[in-house]
Design an enzyme around this catalytic site. Structure first.
Site, short mmCIF file in Angstrom:
data_model
loop_
_atom_site.label_atom_id
_atom_site.label_comp_id
_atom_site.label_asym_id
_atom_site.label_seq_id
_atom_site.Cartn_x
_atom_site.Cartn_y
_atom_site.Cartn_z
N GLU A 107 0.84 -1.21 0.00
CA GLU A 107 0.00 0.00 0.00
C GLU A 107 0.87 1.25 0.00
OE1 GLU A 107 -0.21 -2.53 2.03
OE2 GLU A 107 -2.18 -3.43 1.72
N GLY A 114 6.24 -43.08 -5.17
CA GLY A 114 4.89 -43.50 -4.86
C GLY A 114 4.66 -44.00 -3.44
N1 LIG Z 1 9.25 -39.25 -11.76
C1 LIG Z 1 9.13 -38.65 -10.60
O1 LIG Z 1 8.49 -37.62 -10.47
C2 LIG Z 1 9.81 -39.25 -9.41
C3 LIG Z 1 10.37 -40.48 -9.49
N2 LIG Z 1 10.95 -41.03 -8.40
C4 LIG Z 1 11.43 -42.42 -8.52
O2 LIG Z 1 10.69 -43.22 -7.60
C5 LIG Z 1 11.50 -44.25 -7.09
C6 LIG Z 1 11.47 -44.20 -5.57
O3 LIG Z 1 10.13 -44.37 -5.13
P1 LIG Z 1 9.75 -44.56 -3.60
O4 LIG Z 1 10.54 -45.63 -2.99
O5 LIG Z 1 8.30 -44.70 -3.54
O6 LIG Z 1 10.11 -43.13 -3.04
P2 LIG Z 1 10.57 -42.38 -1.74
O7 LIG Z 1 11.95 -42.69 -1.40
O8 LIG Z 1 10.33 -40.97 -2.06
O9 LIG Z 1 9.62 -42.91 -0.58
C7 LIG Z 1 9.81 -44.11 0.14
C8 LIG Z 1 10.76 -43.96 1.32
O10 LIG Z 1 10.30 -42.95 2.18
C9 LIG Z 1 10.74 -43.21 3.50
N3 LIG Z 1 9.63 -43.10 4.44
C10 LIG Z 1 9.73 -42.51 5.65
N4 LIG Z 1 8.60 -42.53 6.30
C11 LIG Z 1 7.72 -43.14 5.50
C12 LIG Z 1 6.36 -43.45 5.65
N5 LIG Z 1 5.67 -43.15 6.76
N6 LIG Z 1 5.76 -44.09 4.65
C13 LIG Z 1 6.43 -44.40 3.53
N7 LIG Z 1 7.73 -44.12 3.33
C14 LIG Z 1 8.38 -43.50 4.32
C15 LIG Z 1 11.34 -44.62 3.50
O11 LIG Z 1 12.73 -44.39 3.46
P3 LIG Z 1 13.79 -45.39 4.13
O12 LIG Z 1 13.71 -46.63 3.29
O13 LIG Z 1 15.08 -44.68 4.00
O14 LIG Z 1 13.36 -45.63 5.52
C16 LIG Z 1 10.82 -45.20 2.21
O15 LIG Z 1 11.67 -46.16 1.66
C17 LIG Z 1 12.89 -44.02 -7.65
O16 LIG Z 1 13.07 -44.89 -8.73
C18 LIG Z 1 12.87 -42.57 -8.13
O17 LIG Z 1 13.70 -42.39 -9.23
C19 LIG Z 1 11.01 -40.38 -7.21
C20 LIG Z 1 10.50 -39.12 -7.09
C21 LIG Z 1 9.82 -38.47 -8.19
#
Ligand SMILES: NC(=O)C1=CN([C@@H]2O[C@H](COP(=O)(O)OP(=O)(O)OC[C@H]3O[C@@H](n4cnc5c(N)ncnc54)[C@H](OP(=O)(O)O)[C@@H]3O)[C@@H](O)[C@H]2O)C=CC1
Ligand SMILES: Nc1c(N[C@@H]2O[C@H](COP(=O)(O)O)[C@@H](O)[C@H]2O)[nH]c(=O)[nH]c1=O
Length: 596
Positions: free
Chosen positions: A83, A331
């Site tokens: 403003e 996912g």
């Molecule tokens: N195209 C796109 O837009 C994207 C693609 N990707 C791809 O996706 C794949 C990975 O997918 P994803 O394993 O699902 O991804 P994330 O790593 O993003 O999510 C899963 C991980 O999150 C952690 N986590 C912590 N708390 C929780 C909870 N309460 N619930 C669930 N997970 C939790 C765990 O890590 P921990 O195991 O360390 O405990 C788990 O393994 C890869 O291949 C990547 O390249 C990823 C992002 C975007």
């Protein structure tokens, strides 16, 4: 580059909107009002990311003949209000004009700068797109303007139309994170992903770079720049080694958050490079303590949770003052976040590619649904082509209604009679929008302090003064340069960012006696602030008898911590100061033991 926002504001320049009204001979004041309010929202949106955790404000001043005489938007907290800028730009043409504001100004600094500017500029009528979402600020500016004889209209309160609803929506969207914060205990969360036409976010091997086009990825940088933080899961860190920075040039840089249960993460990762921006790792209590130490040695903050789930984590970041989070996870974590009800909006980039693969990951894991009738329907869906990709965005849940904002203490009493509105033995403060937010170091009250030669210099906030003093007097040009950068930082948040990141990266630039003098530095600055501003002094004295606690969940020195484990030095200093102002000789009797 196309402008992207959490909202989908009309990309048409404002002039064409006004012209449209005139060309179609729709000269009704409401058509003009809605076009001007849309413009104010559009201006407000320009600084998204920079203003956080504060609202985005835009102001347009229009003469009685429909000419835009001045415009302004808030660049960052503590900078000149929208403003004030618009009134200055309009100069003489302000007299008799109408001022359009996307949102009612909230005077958390006690100087009424926005209202005063409109009054002094001679504005005759004010049109407001939306009332302030925070209960304790709501209505104050409207009342003040009306008291001084200005005509104040709230868009859509007397009549509605498609134009008006569009303009109202633009106002809601431009401050969606704040509205969300006011109504719930979690930040505004956006889930963004890039998938192939056959619904995969990576190949079966987990390889994902790249699915979406360069144009889409540039847009993602913008999305990051509008967010307070970007979050991924542990698997994405292991698989992609992402940077998660906003590389669109000069924009705001979000914090990075990794959510991991196992803490089984690589010792070397791009996210541990803190040169541009910090990373916070949230994990299960007790997970890999030795690795936690390793991360700490790299400057990565680790926060442990008894129960690590998306809602707890979001509530924690809400308490830390975060307004908007961008989820760029895979996912598994996306499904957990959606199931917890913390995701508000989805941005899906769909690339015209097919990768196939029965086990290739998809954007959202198991939600436990078995019938299509259970599918979540997006609201307010938009479709935009970005290069070769299609961006589909929409809301998973409607923006909260403005009515059920945080209830005032008196309303809380009505709802829950066990809560006394007059129970004030502990006063918590943290963000400057809080009822006692002016107690925060970040409240933008400039202070004038003498330097080592006794010459007075102005510091834009206590935080500016405090951060700069970490480096003052150190015989190193980099330290002196840092003092200057902090001094000219546009907002207290920026001052804190510079001070903290240099301290982390170059501890050698910190004055050697800092730990011994920092409380004294803070006390002097606070004393100056509460002496310079009578209304702040009265506010402080009005708390006599109450314990003051800075409700920072993460700063265990200046704040009270998540469960009262913090030392609360800021609260203690304020109580000491209060005693001093009240003429009491000793403050020790007031110093609280914090078991809040
Ligand atoms: N195209 C796109 O837009 C994207 C693609 N990707 C791809 O996706 C794949 C990975 O997918 P994803 O394993 O699902 O991804 P994330 O790593 O993003 O999510 C899963 C991980 O999150 C952690 N986590 C912590 N708390 C929780 C909870 N309460 N619930 C669930 N997970 C939790 C765990 O890590 P921990 O195991 O360390 O405990 C788990 O393994 C890869 O291949 C990547 O390249 C990823 C992002 C975007
Ligand atoms: N593969 C994929 C995305 N993946 C996301 O981007 C992250 C990498 O970010 P950075 O290291 O900063 O470039 C990665 O870990 C994942 O979260 N994003 C997209 O817009 N399009 C894509 O095709």
């Amino acid at each position: 580059m196309m402008a992207l926002s959490f909202l989908t504001l009309n990309a048409n320049p404002f002039s064409s909107l006004i012209c449209k009204c005139k060309a179609s001979f729709d000269t009704s004041p409401h058509a003009l009002d809605s076009a001007c309010i849309r413009r104010a929202a559009h201006l407000a949106d320009k600084s998204a990311g920079f203003t956080s955790p504060h609202p985005n404000f835009g102001c347009v001043i229009v003469t009685p003949t429909g000419v835009v005489a001045g415009e302004g938007y808030l660049y960052a907290q503590g900078s000149t209000s929208a403003e004030v800028q618009a009134v200055a730009a309009a100069a003489e043409r302000c007299r008799g004009s109408t001022a359009y504001l996307n949102m009612e100004p909230g005077d958390c600094h006690g100087d009424n700068a926005a209202v005063s500017a409109l009054l002094e500029g001679g504005v005759k009528r004010v049109v407001i797109g939306m009332r302030h979402p925070l209960q304790h600020l709501r209505g104050n500016a409207i009342r003040a303007l009306r008291t001084h004889g200005l005509h104040v209209d709230l868009l859509g309160e007397d009549l509605t139309s498609e134009h008006i609803e569009d303009a109202q929506k633009a106002c809601l969207l431009v401050n969606a994170p704040l509205i969300c914060r006011a109504a719930s205990r979690v930040p505004f969360s956006v889930l963004k992903y890039a998938m192939t036409l056959d619904g995969k976010i990576a190949a079966t091997t987990g390889h994902a770079s790249w699915i979406s086009s360069k144009q889409s990825r540039n847009l993602v940088f913008e999305l990051r720049g509008r967010s307070d933080a970007v979050i991924v899961g542990g698997n994405t860190v292991r698989r992609d080694n992402p940077r998660l920075t906003a590389r669109h040039g000069g924009g705001h840089m979000p914090m990075r958050i990794v959510m991991t249960q196992t803490l089984d993460l690589p010792e070397e990762a791009n996210l541990w490079d803190m040169s541009e921006v910090s990373t916070i790792v949230v994990t299960q209590r007790g997970a890999r303590r030795s690795f936690q130490k390793l991360l700490a040695s790299k400057g990565v903050e680790v926060v442990e949770f008894d129960i690590l789930n998306s809602r707890e984590v979001m509530e924690y970041f809400h308490d830390r003052g975060y307004l908007s989070i961008l989820w760029e996870c895979g996912g598994t974590l996306a499904a957990s976040a959606i199931s917890s009800g913390v995701i508000h909006k989805v941005f899906a980039f769909v690339a015209p590619k097919i990768i196939g693969g029965k086990n290739a990951p998809s954007p959202v894991g198991d939600l436990g649904m078995v019938e299509m009738s259970q599918a979540l329907n997006l609201i307010d869906v938009s479709y935009e082509q970005v290069g070769p990709d299609m961006l589909i965005s929409g809301f998973l849940q409607p923006l909260p209604e403005m009515a059920p904002v945080i209830p005032s203490p008196v309303e809380t009493f009505v709802v829950d009679p066990t809560v006394s509105p007059f129970e004030s033995s502990i006063i918590f403060f943290y963000k400057t929008w809080d009822p006692y937010g002016a107690f925060s170091n970040f409240s933008p009250h400039p202070i004038q302090m003498p330097d080592e030669n006794g010459d007075y210099a102005t510091w834009l906030s206590v935080e500016h003064y405090y951060q700069a003093h970490k480096f003052l007097g150190v015989d190193d040009p980099s330290a002196q340069d840092c003092v200057e950068r902090i001094k000219s930082a546009k907002s207290p948040e920026e001052a804190a960012r510079i001070g903290r990141s240099v301290q982390r990266k170059h501890p050698n630039l910190i004055r050697s006696d800092w730990d011994n003098i920092k409380i004294d530095v803070m006390y002097k600055a606070l004393k100056c602030k509460f002496s310079m501003y009578p209304h702040l002094n009265s506010m402080l004295l009005s708390t006599a008898g109450s314990v003051l606690v800075e409700a920072s969940p993460h700063d265990l020195f200046w704040g009270g911590g998540r469960e009262g484990e913090g030392l609360n030095y800021l609260g203690r200093l304020l109580m000491k100061l209060r005693s001093e102002f009240l003429g009491e000789s000793s403050s020790s009797s007031e110093t609280p033991s914090l078991t809040v």
